[in-house]
Design a protein around this motif. Structure first.
Motif, PDB file in Angstrom:
ATOM      1  N   GLU A   1       1.438  13.811  19.382  1.00 49.24           N
ATOM      2  CA  GLU A   1       1.128  12.415  19.687  1.00 49.24           C
ATOM      3  C   GLU A   1      -0.376  12.198  19.854  1.00 49.24           C
ATOM      4  O   GLU A   1      -0.931  11.259  19.307  1.00 49.24           O
ATOM      5  CB  GLU A   1       1.839  11.975  20.964  1.00 49.24           C
ATOM      6  N   LEU A   2      -1.023  13.062  20.651  1.00 46.39           N
ATOM      7  CA  LEU A   2      -2.437  12.834  20.948  1.00 46.39           C
ATOM      8  C   LEU A   2      -3.322  13.957  20.400  1.00 46.39           C
ATOM      9  O   LEU A   2      -4.479  14.075  20.766  1.00 46.39           O
ATOM     10  CB  LEU A   2      -2.638  12.668  22.456  1.00 46.39           C
ATOM     11  N   GLY A   3      -2.738  14.765  19.503  1.00 49.48           N
ATOM     12  CA  GLY A   3      -3.522  15.847  18.915  1.00 49.48           C
ATOM     13  C   GLY A   3      -3.632  15.730  17.410  1.00 49.48           C
ATOM     14  O   GLY A   3      -4.118  16.635  16.744  1.00 49.48           O
ATOM     15  N   SER A   4      -3.139  14.635  16.848  1.00 48.98           N
ATOM     16  CA  SER A   4      -3.148  14.508  15.398  1.00 48.98           C
ATOM     17  C   SER A   4      -3.745  13.171  14.974  1.00 48.98           C
ATOM     18  O   SER A   4      -3.823  12.246  15.774  1.00 48.98           O
ATOM     19  CB  SER A   4      -1.714  14.631  14.864  1.00 48.98           C
ATOM     20  N   PHE A   5      -4.176  13.099  13.730  1.00 52.21           N
ATOM     21  CA  PHE A   5      -4.786  11.851  13.247  1.00 52.21           C
ATOM     22  C   PHE A   5      -4.697  11.782  11.732  1.00 52.21           C
ATOM     23  O   PHE A   5      -4.345  12.758  11.072  1.00 52.21           O
ATOM     24  CB  PHE A   5      -6.255  11.756  13.687  1.00 52.21           C
ATOM     25  N   ILE A   6      -5.003  10.600  11.191  1.00 51.77           N
ATOM     26  CA  ILE A   6      -5.213  10.487   9.752  1.00 51.77           C
ATOM     27  C   ILE A   6      -6.608   9.922   9.511  1.00 51.77           C
ATOM     28  O   ILE A   6      -7.178   9.244  10.367  1.00 51.77           O
ATOM     29  CB  ILE A   6      -4.150   9.591   9.045  1.00 51.77           C
ATOM     30  N   LEU A   7      -7.142  10.231   8.333  1.00 52.27           N
ATOM     31  CA  LEU A   7      -8.410   9.639   7.913  1.00 52.27           C
ATOM     32  C   LEU A   7      -8.110   8.694   6.757  1.00 52.27           C
ATOM     33  O   LEU A   7      -7.320   9.016   5.869  1.00 52.27           O
ATOM     34  CB  LEU A   7      -9.395  10.715   7.440  1.00 52.27           C
ATOM     35  N   ILE A   8      -8.738   7.526   6.795  1.00 48.98           N
ATOM     36  CA  ILE A   8      -8.482   6.515   5.772  1.00 48.98           C
ATOM     37  C   ILE A   8      -9.786   6.226   5.027  1.00 48.98           C
ATOM     38  O   ILE A   8     -10.842   6.067   5.652  1.00 48.98           O
ATOM     39  CB  ILE A   8      -7.940   5.224   6.432  1.00 48.98           C
ATOM     40  N   ASP A   9      -9.686   6.193   3.711  1.00 52.35           N
ATOM     41  CA  ASP A   9     -10.850   5.874   2.889  1.00 52.35           C
ATOM     42  C   ASP A   9     -11.143   4.381   3.018  1.00 52.35           C
ATOM     43  O   ASP A   9     -10.283   3.552   2.774  1.00 52.35           O
ATOM     44  CB  ASP A   9     -10.556   6.238   1.435  1.00 52.35           C
ATOM     45  N   ARG A  10     -12.359   4.084   3.389  1.00 55.47           N
ATOM     46  CA  ARG A  10     -12.726   2.710   3.701  1.00 55.47           C
ATOM     47  C   ARG A  10     -12.642   1.789   2.475  1.00 55.47           C
ATOM     48  O   ARG A  10     -12.312   0.610   2.604  1.00 55.47           O
ATOM     49  CB  ARG A  10     -14.157   2.733   4.239  1.00 55.47           C
TER      50      ARG A  10
ATOM     51  N   HIS B   1      -5.993   7.564  15.318  1.00 55.34           N
ATOM     52  CA  HIS B   1      -5.503   8.593  16.235  1.00 55.34           C
ATOM     53  C   HIS B   1      -4.652   7.885  17.279  1.00 55.34           C
ATOM     54  O   HIS B   1      -5.150   7.026  17.998  1.00 55.34           O
ATOM     55  CB  HIS B   1      -6.704   9.286  16.865  1.00 55.34           C
ATOM     56  N   ALA B   2      -3.371   8.221  17.332  1.00 50.43           N
ATOM     57  CA  ALA B   2      -2.413   7.464  18.159  1.00 50.43           C
ATOM     58  C   ALA B   2      -2.579   5.981  17.802  1.00 50.43           C
ATOM     59  O   ALA B   2      -2.482   5.628  16.632  1.00 50.43           O
ATOM     60  CB  ALA B   2      -2.596   7.753  19.634  1.00 50.43           C
ATOM     61  N   THR B   3      -2.887   5.114  18.773  1.00 55.30           N
ATOM     62  CA  THR B   3      -3.018   3.692  18.417  1.00 55.30           C
ATOM     63  C   THR B   3      -4.480   3.278  18.290  1.00 55.30           C
ATOM     64  O   THR B   3      -4.784   2.106  18.093  1.00 55.30           O
ATOM     65  CB  THR B   3      -2.328   2.802  19.469  1.00 55.30           C
TER      66      THR B   3
ATOM     67  N   ALA C   1      -6.540   9.444   3.308  1.00 54.87           N
ATOM     68  CA  ALA C   1      -7.278  10.516   2.652  1.00 54.87           C
ATOM     69  C   ALA C   1      -6.925  11.890   3.202  1.00 54.87           C
ATOM     70  O   ALA C   1      -6.991  12.879   2.482  1.00 54.87           O
ATOM     71  CB  ALA C   1      -8.781  10.268   2.796  1.00 54.87           C
ATOM     72  N   ALA C   2      -6.558  11.936   4.469  1.00 61.22           N
ATOM     73  CA  ALA C   2      -6.331  13.246   5.074  1.00 61.22           C
ATOM     74  C   ALA C   2      -5.477  13.113   6.312  1.00 61.22           C
ATOM     75  O   ALA C   2      -5.410  12.043   6.914  1.00 61.22           O
ATOM     76  CB  ALA C   2      -7.668  13.880   5.468  1.00 61.22           C
TER      77      ALA C   2
ATOM     78  N   ASN D   1      -0.591   3.931   8.156  1.00 62.95           N
ATOM     79  CA  ASN D   1      -1.826   3.330   7.645  1.00 62.95           C
ATOM     80  C   ASN D   1      -1.483   1.909   7.197  1.00 62.95           C
ATOM     81  O   ASN D   1      -0.826   1.710   6.185  1.00 62.95           O
ATOM     82  CB  ASN D   1      -2.339   4.177   6.476  1.00 62.95           C
ATOM     83  N   THR D   2      -1.930   0.927   7.970  1.00 57.26           N
ATOM     84  CA  THR D   2      -1.537  -0.465   7.689  1.00 57.26           C
ATOM     85  C   THR D   2      -2.669  -1.244   7.027  1.00 57.26           C
ATOM     86  O   THR D   2      -2.664  -2.469   7.033  1.00 57.26           O
ATOM     87  CB  THR D   2      -1.102  -1.176   8.978  1.00 57.26           C
ATOM     88  N   ARG D   3      -3.636  -0.524   6.473  1.00 58.26           N
ATOM     89  CA  ARG D   3      -4.734  -1.240   5.812  1.00 58.26           C
ATOM     90  C   ARG D   3      -4.368  -1.610   4.387  1.00 58.26           C
ATOM     91  O   ARG D   3      -3.728  -0.843   3.684  1.00 58.26           O
ATOM     92  CB  ARG D   3      -5.991  -0.375   5.827  1.00 58.26           C
ATOM     93  N   LYS D   4      -4.793  -2.779   3.987  1.00 57.73           N
ATOM     94  CA  LYS D   4      -4.484  -3.237   2.635  1.00 57.73           C
ATOM     95  C   LYS D   4      -5.562  -4.200   2.174  1.00 57.73           C
ATOM     96  O   LYS D   4      -6.337  -4.716   2.972  1.00 57.73           O
ATOM     97  CB  LYS D   4      -3.122  -3.913   2.619  1.00 57.73           C
ATOM     98  N   ARG D   5      -5.582  -4.418   0.861  1.00 58.68           N
ATOM     99  CA  ARG D   5      -6.537  -5.365   0.306  1.00 58.68           C
ATOM    100  C   ARG D   5      -5.949  -6.767   0.391  1.00 58.68           C
ATOM    101  O   ARG D   5      -4.733  -6.918   0.480  1.00 58.68           O
ATOM    102  CB  ARG D   5      -6.792  -5.039  -1.162  1.00 58.68           C
ATOM    103  N   PRO D   6      -6.813  -7.793   0.288  1.00 60.98           N
ATOM    104  CA  PRO D   6      -6.285  -9.159   0.271  1.00 60.98           C
ATOM    105  C   PRO D   6      -5.278  -9.306  -0.877  1.00 60.98           C
ATOM    106  O   PRO D   6      -5.512  -8.811  -1.984  1.00 60.98           O
ATOM    107  CB  PRO D   6      -7.525 -10.025   0.022  1.00 60.98           C
ATOM    108  N   GLY D   7      -4.176  -9.956  -0.600  1.00 59.53           N
ATOM    109  CA  GLY D   7      -3.161 -10.148  -1.635  1.00 59.53           C
ATOM    110  C   GLY D   7      -2.070  -9.099  -1.580  1.00 59.53           C
ATOM    111  O   GLY D   7      -0.925  -9.362  -1.906  1.00 59.53           O
ATOM    112  N   GLU D   8      -2.447  -7.872  -1.183  1.00 59.73           N
ATOM    113  CA  GLU D   8      -1.422  -6.835  -1.056  1.00 59.73           C
ATOM    114  C   GLU D   8      -0.585  -7.095   0.192  1.00 59.73           C
ATOM    115  O   GLU D   8      -1.026  -7.796   1.113  1.00 59.73           O
ATOM    116  CB  GLU D   8      -2.067  -5.446  -0.947  1.00 59.73           C
ATOM    117  N   SER D   9       0.607  -6.531   0.205  1.00 59.77           N
ATOM    118  CA  SER D   9       1.452  -6.724   1.382  1.00 59.77           C
ATOM    119  C   SER D   9       2.297  -5.485   1.607  1.00 59.77           C
ATOM    120  O   SER D   9       2.332  -4.571   0.780  1.00 59.77           O
ATOM    121  CB  SER D   9       2.351  -7.948   1.190  1.00 59.77           C
ATOM    122  N   PHE D  10       2.953  -5.464   2.754  1.00 54.78           N
ATOM    123  CA  PHE D  10       3.856  -4.357   3.070  1.00 54.78           C
ATOM    124  C   PHE D  10       5.291  -4.838   3.146  1.00 54.78           C
ATOM    125  O   PHE D  10       5.559  -5.932   3.619  1.00 54.78           O
ATOM    126  CB  PHE D  10       3.503  -3.743   4.426  1.00 54.78           C
TER     127      PHE D  10
END
Lengths: 534, 300
Positions: A410-419, A355-357, A425-426, B170-179
């Motif tokens: 800017e401060l009302g939006s976000f993304i979700l990332i699959d760990r 969310h933002a930074t 993801a969203a 989204n700047t996450r990546k696996r080891p070895g991957e790059s942007f």
């Protein structure tokens, strides 16, 4: 000295008249075969933005892949991936650039297929205006509703309803009027600021750059005429109070510590008081540093580096703000979420929220409902599948600084990332109104007064809320403690009533103290937690 | 209210992208190809981190066939700006004698540029590489994200790009991957020149018209920059008033006849031009999908 090699740019820049000074980002969306790519190809062609060598390639490709007989297939100017050219569809968003005499344009041409909704959302999220394309023969389709909903969700406020292929309905005014009336009625609740409807034939160029003789009954602007003059500014963004998420801390040496970021809203001058959120640590801006010299003022949209008067604790993810007026630190968020990966979202799962930074861990607390975005009807659901939009409550492991205003990108939006997979993801849009509505709905009728909760609710929390649960827990731990305290008081004072009074005072005072000392949270589970952003 | 000008808003967007990489990637590098887009890229990097220096080195993958003026310009600029410049040459390619004249443009570009770039990225372990590609240059570039994820083998998967909503990368990546990261994705050729003029950014003099020794070959004007380029039967070197709209390996880069010798001239010429800037690039014409194919293999 052979400085001439570097000093080639000697001519005064003032000698060059600026091109179009303003920039408009817009995008097109529609259903399959509505002619989106044809429309943009036509805009490029009519503004003289297609170069001769590109035109030659287009002629070659039109013969090879074209679907327009002997005519140029403008769609081929845009569909840049081999798979797209083979299948004649748009898979991913393509960006195109052209200029009129007064404006520069960035166009995102976005796919109509439902399976590529995430790519469409990518294109829509930065646009200031959307062209919703409709095939005059087909009228409003479920996809039209879907696209319009997503556009509205992503914060686009200005719509052009482009009724295309008018040549195939004999330029009928009745057909056009019916489609426009239906669309306006269907969109009444989406909150668009303007909807301009234009009858078009993208293939033949009617009402694109010049008014069509074939629609004498139409007196509105041409498409290009409208794009040239529309004012899509988010007026509230620069008039609002100053806020800037800290993106990067600039520390070249021990004497300099600057906070770099892009100003989300408002204006700033050296000397202005600011606070660092979360935590509300206060300081004052000393300099707005750029390589061209310090600035006397900076505003929304500018990327700047600030220095502060005090050695306050501040790092990436924190937000510098003038006041808390339009911001609120939240761990619990309610948001509309567009799901974008194969594996569905269900309550109980964890994602990384960006969310933002700032980023944090987000736990999906509740999936309230899924929105059927073709009818805008809410339906209960256990899971949110790819391309679906739902209202979701998330609990984060640290407070995020979110905008109170709806539609703040800017401060009302976000993304979700699959760990596990790192996939995006969203995307989500925080909806504080929905959150309050849910809170109000959750309260029983006798205490459903969200703006002035009774003294008991303030101390004990709303029924069913985490606050109430905490109160119950405190009561269980607190009651024996209070009893012990009461016994002690009885023993010391040898007065039973005094002992009971001390015990009662203790059991009530602890939570009451918490409720009054805390700065009246807008949501039950919110706490301002200094240092949590580090 | 204050609305940013066109160039101000493009500049702010680019600076934000630079800082995002610096804040979230471990070992970024700026790919510097000496051309006008690289000049703007470098200038934006200097601005983004001021008063600090950009917190990453600058990499030039040298095919050994660049114009001599380009190399001279590169070394001088690196010295003046105090840059940490890395020059990488694919030595295996040099040993194998790969060159644009005998090997053909496709093989030369693949070995010296694409493979050379991969070698350098692997050698130093860079996990994010800034490039000066713009979406308006070519159709498959128009489709690419700002943050373009590459596999450990440096491949691009155009059908499976991450959504990139708002300015949330989204700047996450696996080891070895790059942007591969493209801060000037949304700039056009016209924007680049307008910005060079506005900011007074130094560029290689080859962009300005001058009398230069050229031969006509396959409809293009090729400058004979040194003796390595043999003349074909019937070819004559002529001195003509020419300039370059893009810069690459000299035997593969066509000049245009022009009298534009100053920035205002160039800008005026470009605004009136009816041909795209990559017209002079021989490597792009191997078929409509050729850039996409190169990119999938790891080309920038």
């Amino acid at each position: 000295m052979s400085d001439a090699l570097l000093a080639v740019a000697e001519a005064p820049p003032a000698a060059i008249a600026p091109r179009a000074d303003s920039l408009l980002r817009f995008f097109t969306c529609g259903s399959v075969d509505d002619g989106k790519s044809t429309l943009i190809g036509r805009l490029l062609y009519d503004t003289g933005s297609v170069f001769e060598d590109q035109l030659e390639a287009l002629e070659r490709d039109s013969k090879k892949f074209g679907t327009q007989g002997d005519n140029l297939d403008f769609a081929l100017l845009l569909d840049g991936l081999s798979a797209e050219r083979e299948q004649g569809i748009t898979i991913d968003v393509a960006y195109r650039y052209f200029s009129s005499k007064t404006r520069a344009f960035i166009v995102a041409d976005t796919p109509g297929h439902e399976q590529y909704t995430r790519n469409m959302a990518t294109g829509a999220s930065t646009a200031e205006l959307a062209i919703i394309l409709i095939d005059a023969r087909k009228g409003i389709l479920p996809q039209t509703m879907r696209h319009s909903y997503i556009v509205s969700m992503l914060g686009v406020r200005h719509i052009v309803l482009a009724v295309n292929k008018m040549d195939l309905v004999d330029f009928s005014k009745a057909v056009f009027d019916r489609i426009v009336a239906e669309y306006r009625a269907a969109m009444s609740e989406l909150g668009f600021e303007s909807i301009i409807s234009i009858p078009l034939s993208a293939r033949d160029g009617d009402n694109i750059a010049t008014p069509s003789k074939r629609t004498p009954w139409y007196h509105g602007p041409t498409l290009l005429g409208h794009l040239d003059t529309v004012d899509p500014s988010f007026a509230d963004r620069s008039d609002a109070a100053f806020a800037m998420p800290v993106q990067w801390v600039n520390r070249p040496n021990l004497d300099f510590r600057g906070f770099a970021g892009t100003i989300a809203s408002g204006k700033l001058r050296p000397g202005d008081e600011i606070m660092v959120l979360p935590g509300a640590r206060k300081s004052r801006v000393t300099r707005i540093v750029t390589s061209d010299g310090d600035l006397p003022e900076a505003g929304a949209g500018q990327a700047v580096t600030l220095t502060l008067a005090d050695e306050v604790d501040c790092s990436r993810g924190d937000v510098l703000a003038a006041t808390l007026h339009r911001l609120t630190p939240r761990r619990a968020l309610t948001a509309r979420v567009l799901w974008m990966i194969d594996e569905p979202m269900t309550a109980g799962r964890e994602y990384i929220i960006q969310h933002a930074t700032a980023s944090a861990n987000a736990h999906v607390a509740t999936l309230h409902y899924v929105i059927d975005i073709e009818s805008f009807v809410q339906k209960p659901a256990d899971a949110l599948a790819m391309n679906q939009i739902g209202l979701v409550s998330l609990t984060c492991d640290k407070p995020l600084i979110v905008a109170r205003d709806r539609g703040d990108r800017e401060l009302g939006s976000f993304i979700l990332i699959d760990r596990l997979t790192n996939q995006t993801a969203a995307l989500g849009v925080i909806d504080l109104d929905a959150a309050s509505a849910l809170e109000a709905a959750a309260m029983p009728a006798d205490s459903a007064t969200p703006h002035s909760p009774g003294i008991f609710t303030r101390i004990a929390g709303a029924p069913g809320s985490p606050e109430r649960a905490r109160f119950r827990q405190e009561l269980m731990v607190g009651a024996p403690l209070a009893a012990a305290l009461g016994l002690l008081a009885w023993a010391i004072s040898a007065s039973l009533p005094a002992g009971i009074a001390v015990a009662l005072a203790d059991i009530v005072a602890r939570p009451a103290l918490r409720a009054t000392v805390k700065p009246a949270p807008a949501s039950p589970d919110d706490t301002i937690d200094p240092g949590a952003g580090i | 209210m204050m609305r940013l000008s066109h160039l101000q808003s493009l500049e702010a967007e680019s600076i934000q992208i630079f800082r995002e990489v610096a804040a979230t990637c471990e070992k970024p590098v700026l790919l510097y190809s000496i051309g006008k887009d690289s000049a703007v890229l470098l200038h934006l990097a200097m601005k983004a981190f001021y008063p600090a220096k950009p917190p990453f080195p600058v990499l030039h993958v040298d095919t050994t066939w660049k114009f001599r003026e380009m190399i001279e310009f590169r070394d001088r600029l690196a010295k003046e700006l105090g840059l940490d410049l890395i020059v990488h040459i694919n030595q295996e390619g040099v040993k194998a004698g790969v060159n644009p004249i005998d090997s053909g443009s496709r093989l030369h570009t693949d070995v010296m540029k694409t493979q050379g770039l991969k070698q350098a990225l692997d050698k130093y372990g860079f996990d994010a590489a800034f490039g000066g590609a713009r979406r308006d240059e070519e159709k498959s570039r128009a489709k690419e994200r700002v943050f373009s994820l590459r596999s450990a083998q440096h491949r691009w998967d155009p059908k499976n790009q991450r959504p990139e909503p708002w300015r949330l990368y989204n700047t996450r990546k696996r080891p070895g991957e790059s942007f591969r990261v493209f801060p000037i994705s949304n700039w056009t050729e016209a924007d680049v020149w307008d910005y060079i003029a506005r900011e007074n950014i130094p560029v290689v003099p080859l962009y300005f018209a001058a009398m230069r020794p050229v031969v006509e070959r396959d409809g293009a004007l090729i400058m004979r920059d040194d003796e390595r380029m043999p003349l074909l039967p019937g070819e004559v070197v002529q001195n003509r008033m020419v300039r370059f709209r893009t810069l690459g390996c000299y035997p593969l880069t066509g000049a245009v006849e022009s009298s534009a010798a100053t920035l205002p001239d160039i800008i005026a010429e470009m605004r009136a031009s009816r041909a795209s800037e990559r017209q002079g690039r021989i490597i792009d014409h191997d078929g409509s999908g050729s850039m996409e194919a190169k990119k999938q293999e790891g080309y920038f």
